[in-house]
Write an enzyme that holds these catalytic residues in place. Structure first.
Site, PDB file in Angstrom:
ATOM      1  NE  ARG A 225      -4.315  -1.414   0.035  1.00 12.66           N
ATOM      2  CZ  ARG A 225      -4.691  -2.473  -0.569  1.00 12.66           C
ATOM      3  NH1 ARG A 225      -3.754  -2.754  -1.645  1.00 12.66           N
ATOM      4  NH2 ARG A 225      -5.584  -3.141  -0.938  1.00 12.66           N
ATOM      5  CG  HIS A 273      -3.012  -0.110  -7.123  1.00 14.50           C
ATOM      6  ND1 HIS A 273      -3.369   0.477  -6.061  1.00 14.50           N
ATOM      7  CD2 HIS A 273      -2.911  -1.646  -6.919  1.00 14.50           C
ATOM      8  CE1 HIS A 273      -3.590  -0.342  -5.097  1.00 14.50           C
ATOM      9  NE2 HIS A 273      -3.409  -1.610  -5.448  1.00 14.50           N
TER      10      HIS A 273
END
Length: 305
Positions: A225, A273
């Protein structure tokens, strides 16, 4: 969802747009499946679906679902395990791109320049840079199911893999240290891979202090993250030559703003991502948890709240 779950005939299923409010005729839902939902849409669902008892997110990390504000008595289950293969594969690709200098090769190709300094006769044994996984020391911070899939891939190419987790010991056949032991291991690390989830405890876990202990040849790879990496500290380490490079798939702000200085750093490889996004076995997980939910059994991947 890539594979639809098997649902009992007496269970009503409503498909909804993850970018729009849940339809009024579904506000009595007792269960909700989340995948790719807008944060505002999820928060709206948390407010309006007052009969909810269970929320299944297909994301490996439940941080977005936790932030939505579902009632405390709503059981939340994650998609842990659904992304192990795709994320491990993407992480391996980033690590190999760093080792084999693919960003430099792509830039040279765009310039129609034969990058002789990256090819020809080379003595890997005496090179100070990280140029191969064979013999490299790789530290994986966040040693869960994704790391269990990734570590053997790295080992197969000759890397020496050590995990970092809350509790030290042996896991999945690999030595695991605690974060307290990092100062002893970071100076010998060629690649630091972060698979950390986003929690209050992990915010900026990879900070200036951690980066300062890495050798100048080291690369940082973040596929966990974005909030777990201090991007300002990373830029400072790169620009001062105290770090060789970074391969990043996640960022504090996503999409990464066009004015982010990370875009212009030659030793930063950016992917949007892209490591996950392809949950495998989602239908089976949802079906199994639905069966448990209806029968009062134990659901899989329950998130502590």
């Amino acid at each position: 969802m890539s594979d639809d779950p098997t649902v009992p005939a007496d269970v009503r299923v409503v498909r909804y747009d993850v970018h729009a409010p849940v339809p009024d005729d579904a506000l009595d839902a007792e269960a909700l499946v989340l995948w790719g939902n807008d944060p505002e849409q999820t928060a709206d669902a948390a407010r309006r679906l007052t009969a909810l008892r269970w929320v299944q997110t297909l994301a490996a990390g439940p941080d977005a679902a936790l932030a939505a504000g579902f009632a405390d008595d709503v059981v939340l289950t994650s998609g842990r395990g659904l992304h192990d293969g795709p994320v491990a594969e993407h992480t391996l690709a980033l690590v190999l791109a760093a080792a084999r200098r693919l960003p430099d090769l792509v830039r040279a190709q765009a310039e129609r320049r034969w990058a002789g300094e990256l090819g020809g006769m080379q003595d890997a044994r005496s090179a100070p840079e990280f140029r191969s996984l064979d013999g490299a020391h790789v530290l994986i911070w966040g040693f869960g199911s994704i790391a269990a899939r990734l570590a053997p891939l790295l080992s197969a190419l000759g890397a020496q893999v050590t995990g970092v987790a809350t509790v030290a010991g042996d896991r999945h056949g690999y030595p695991v240290i605690s974060a307290f032991d990092l100062p002893d291991h970071l100076p010998h690390t060629d690649v630091l891979i972060s698979l950390l989830p986003a929690t209050e405890q992990t915010r900026h876990a990879v900070d200036a202090g951690v980066l300062s202990l890495l050798p100048a040849r080291a690369w940082v790879v973040n596929v966990g993250r974005g909030a777990t990496l201090d991007e300002a500290a990373l830029l400072d380490a790169l620009r001062s030559g105290r770090l060789a490079g970074a391969a990043l798939d996640v960022f504090e702000t996503e999409p990464l703003p066009a004015d982010s200085p990370l875009w212009d750093e030659p030793q930063v490889l950016i992917s949007p991502h892209a490591a996950g996004g392809r949950p495998r076995g989602a239908g089976e997980l949802v079906a199994a948890n639905l069966t448990a939910f209806l029968s009062g059994g134990q659901l899989r991947n329950v998130v502590a709240r």
